[in-house]
Motif scaffolding. Sequence first.
Motif, PDB file in Angstrom:
ATOM      1  N   ALA A  45       0.864  -1.182   0.000  1.00 55.86           N
ATOM      2  CA  ALA A  45       0.000   0.000   0.000  1.00 55.86           C
ATOM      3  C   ALA A  45       0.897   1.227   0.000  1.00 55.86           C
ATOM      4  O   ALA A  45       2.002   1.198   0.528  1.00 55.86           O
ATOM      5  N   ARG A  51      -2.361   7.237   1.281  1.00 59.98           N
ATOM      6  CA  ARG A  51      -3.217   6.067   1.108  1.00 59.98           C
ATOM      7  C   ARG A  51      -4.658   6.477   0.817  1.00 59.98           C
ATOM      8  O   ARG A  51      -5.239   7.316   1.490  1.00 59.98           O
ATOM      9  N   PHE A  56      -3.208  -0.051  -4.583  1.00 62.75           N
ATOM     10  CA  PHE A  56      -2.095  -0.886  -4.185  1.00 62.75           C
ATOM     11  C   PHE A  56      -1.007  -0.818  -5.239  1.00 62.75           C
ATOM     12  O   PHE A  56      -1.264  -0.546  -6.404  1.00 62.75           O
TER      13      PHE A  56
END
Length: 71
Positions: A45, A51, A56
């Motif tokens: 990640a 994030r 991914f």
Amino acid sequence: MRRPLQITFQDIPVEPRARELIEEKVAKLEMMSPDLQGIRVVVSAPHQRYRTRNHFSVRVEMTVPGRELIR
């Protein structure tokens, strides 16, 4: 394939379905290229700060006679 498939999940929990999907794709690669010597897949990640949902990074390293391919 001479070496066993290596699947690594970094900074994320191991997802059984993702592992199954990777194994299916690698099986297809082995059928198309029987001279594969090894494959390593790293699923990670992005850094926590960047994030976002369901993003991914996947790194695939394949070893064939005489060279190593990274994608």
